[in-house]
Design an enzyme around this catalytic site. Structure first.
Site, PDB file in Angstrom:
ATOM      1  N   SER A 159      10.249  -6.444  -3.933  1.00  0.00           N
ATOM      2  CA  SER A 159      10.607  -5.054  -4.166  1.00  0.00           C
ATOM      3  C   SER A 159      11.970  -4.865  -4.826  1.00  0.00           C
ATOM      4  O   SER A 159      12.177  -3.881  -5.522  1.00  0.00           O
ATOM      5  CB  SER A 159      10.548  -4.268  -2.857  1.00  0.00           C
ATOM      6  OG  SER A 159      11.355  -4.875  -1.872  1.00  0.00           O
ATOM      7  N   HIS A 181       4.023  -2.997  -4.407  1.00  0.00           N
ATOM      8  CA  HIS A 181       4.415  -2.667  -5.787  1.00  0.00           C
ATOM      9  C   HIS A 181       3.415  -3.147  -6.837  1.00  0.00           C
ATOM     10  O   HIS A 181       3.539  -2.803  -8.005  1.00  0.00           O
ATOM     11  CB  HIS A 181       5.799  -3.247  -6.090  1.00  0.00           C
ATOM     12  CG  HIS A 181       6.851  -2.714  -5.185  1.00  0.00           C
ATOM     13  ND1 HIS A 181       7.531  -1.548  -5.439  1.00  0.00           N
ATOM     14  CD2 HIS A 181       7.308  -3.156  -3.988  1.00  0.00           C
ATOM     15  CE1 HIS A 181       8.375  -1.308  -4.454  1.00  0.00           C
ATOM     16  NE2 HIS A 181       8.257  -2.268  -3.554  1.00  0.00           N
ATOM     17  N   LYS A 183       3.416   4.585  -3.522  1.00  0.00           N
ATOM     18  CA  LYS A 183       4.105   4.088  -4.719  1.00  0.00           C
ATOM     19  C   LYS A 183       3.214   4.340  -5.942  1.00  0.00           C
ATOM     20  O   LYS A 183       3.089   5.467  -6.365  1.00  0.00           O
ATOM     21  CB  LYS A 183       4.520   2.642  -4.486  1.00  0.00           C
ATOM     22  CG  LYS A 183       5.639   2.639  -3.430  1.00  0.00           C
ATOM     23  CD  LYS A 183       6.092   1.295  -2.944  1.00  0.00           C
ATOM     24  CE  LYS A 183       7.220   1.524  -1.923  1.00  0.00           C
ATOM     25  NZ  LYS A 183       7.452   0.387  -1.052  1.00  0.00           N
TER      26      LYS A 183
HETATM   27  C1  LIG Z   1       7.897   0.363   0.324  1.00  0.00           C
HETATM   28  C2  LIG Z   1       7.467  -0.909   0.920  1.00  0.00           C
HETATM   29  C3  LIG Z   1       6.891  -0.941   2.195  1.00  0.00           C
HETATM   30  C4  LIG Z   1       6.837   0.258   3.085  1.00  0.00           C
HETATM   31  O1  LIG Z   1       5.881   1.172   2.657  1.00  0.00           O
HETATM   32  P1  LIG Z   1       6.023   2.709   3.091  1.00  0.00           P
HETATM   33  O2  LIG Z   1       4.672   3.265   2.899  1.00  0.00           O
HETATM   34  O3  LIG Z   1       7.052   3.283   2.186  1.00  0.00           O
HETATM   35  O4  LIG Z   1       6.455   2.707   4.521  1.00  0.00           O
HETATM   36  C5  LIG Z   1       6.415  -2.151   2.652  1.00  0.00           C
HETATM   37  N1  LIG Z   1       6.509  -3.276   1.906  1.00  0.00           N
HETATM   38  C6  LIG Z   1       7.088  -3.281   0.696  1.00  0.00           C
HETATM   39  C7  LIG Z   1       7.165  -4.556  -0.081  1.00  0.00           C
HETATM   40  C8  LIG Z   1       7.602  -2.103   0.168  1.00  0.00           C
HETATM   41  O5  LIG Z   1       8.204  -2.106  -1.020  1.00  0.00           O
END
Ligand SMILES: *Cc1c(COP(=O)(O)O)cnc(C)c1O
Length: 390
Positions: free
Chosen positions: A180, A208, A240
């Site tokens: 991330s 992602h 996302k």
């Molecule tokens: C954003 C993210 C999460 C958490 O997801 P949310 O739905 O925002 O709680 C988990 N793992 C990774 C790699 C992320 O980038």
């Protein structure tokens, strides 16, 4: 932290002095490249809305229609009476899309990771985790009381080495798919091989990669041709690339039934609003049917990488929509971010503890809603502000 206002104050002062203080910005517009934030217009390069779907008219319409029909709140956990036909259909569509037998919805990605790791691991077990994994995977491992052994980023010979000394019978390998804060990807094929060899659980967190990678947008595992046999547990988020909210775990029928019985962050929490599920179903269709957003995103990434190279900026080894510029010091990263804000660009400085010490960076992210001109303007501003990678 003791209950002493002096200690709280001292803590906050220290954070400010070390340029690690965190504060929210107040946005007055929808999530999109051009936003009003704190009363000022900005061109933003920091969201995870990679395909520009968070504010898409068709998805908004589905959300509105579903809230007219189902109301706003789901009112209960999935296992009480909060599981609507929209949730059910979304789970079926996610399973089909990812080529897995079943999928299970969670209200956030953080909760999905906590839920699945804690359902499967306990004291005496061992979790092998990439050192750059997302905080939610780290916390999931810590909470489980299993022993966590972190291997250097993508260093699979070290992982092999750790396995050669392993005595635990229940082991798990945990990795981000797309990392991330770096934007590079895990060597998922090799991880799948190691997991199979040791009969280990393997979780790939594709927060992602889902929606942005793979021929139809099913993510990194689609791109790498890895089935449920190869990667028994796929986790991805919906907030996302999909542009809505929530997350899911996909895997075998037995795995999902097991999680329904045991995953505490699934059982003891309110189901996401049904209208979110309905909006997500519409988003999934757009993601699958319309390749042009992924194509455009890739063209913008290419344009940026070429432009940065011409400016003498060395980027990190990433081909994804996450293109960080490594700065190093938190102080410098914050001051460069402020300089860019004066030019009308919002691009946030990512600092420890989100990233390791002395690796503060400007994390540039792209969306299919950006234009070529937007990327050209960003490059101009990077040049005017004398931004160089460390
Ligand atoms: C954003 C993210 C999460 C958490 O997801 P949310 O739905 O925002 O709680 C988990 N793992 C990774 C790699 C992320 O980038």
């Amino acid at each position: 932290m003791r209950n002493d206002p002096k200690l709280l104050k001292a803590f906050l002062r220290e954070k400010q002095q070390s340029h690690l203080y965190r504060a929210t910005r107040i946005s007055e517009s929808a999530q999109q490249p051009r936003m009003h934030i704190g009363g000022k217009p900005y061109l933003t390069f920091c969201s995870n809305d990679y395909l520009g779907l968070a504010n898409h008219p068709t998805i908004i319409q589905s959300f509105q229609q579903a809230s007219n029909k189902y109301g706003v709140g789901s009112g209960a956990a999935h296992l009480i009476n909060g599981h609507s036909i929209e949730h059910q259909k979304l789970e079926e569509e996610l399973a089909e899309f990812t080529g897995r037998e079943r999928a299970l919805l969670f209200s956030t990605g953080y909760m999905a990771n906590l839920g699945v790791v804690n359902a499967l691991m306990e004291r005496g077990d061992i979790i092998f985790a990439d050192r750059l994994n997302h905080a939610s995977l780290v916390d999931a491992g810590l909470l489980s009381n299993a022993k966590m052994q972190r291997y250097p980023h993508n260093d699979l010979s070290r992982l092999d080495n750790l396995y050669s000394k392993n005595t635990a019978t229940n082991t798990m390998i945990l990795s981000d798919g797309v990392f991330s804060m770096d934007g590079d990807v895990a060597e998922v094929k090799a991880l799948a091989k190691i997991a199979k060899q040791h009969q280990a659980w393997l979780i790939i967190d594709d927060a992602h990669g889902f929606a942005t990678l793979g021929k139809t947008g099913a993510g990194l595992l689609e791109q790498q041709g890895l089935s449920q046999e190869d990667v028994p547990i796929l986790m991805a988020t919906l907030g996302k690339g999909i542009g809505t909210a929530g997350a899911f775990i996909a895997g075998s029928n037995e795995l999902i039934e097991y999680l329904i019985q045991t995953a505490r962050t699934y059982i003891f929490t309110t189901a996401m609003p049904p209208a979110i599920a309905a909006a997500t179903r519409t988003s999934l269709k757009l993601v699958q049917q319309e390749n042009w957003r992924r194509d455009k995103l890739n063209a913008l990434i290419k344009q940026f990488k070429q432009g940065a190279k011409q400016l003498g900026i060395t980027l990190m080894p990433s081909d994804t929509a996450i293109q960080p510029i490594m700065i190093g010091s938190s102080e410098l990263a914050v001051s460069l971010s402020q300089k860019l804000q004066q030019k009308g660009i919002l691009l946030t400085a990512i600092r420890p503890p989100t990233v390791p010490n002395n690796t503060a960076r400007l994390r540039v992210t792209f969306s299919a809603s950006h234009s070529e001109d937007d990327v050209a303007f960003l490059l101009d501003c990077l040049q005017i502000c004398h931004i160089k990678s460390s």
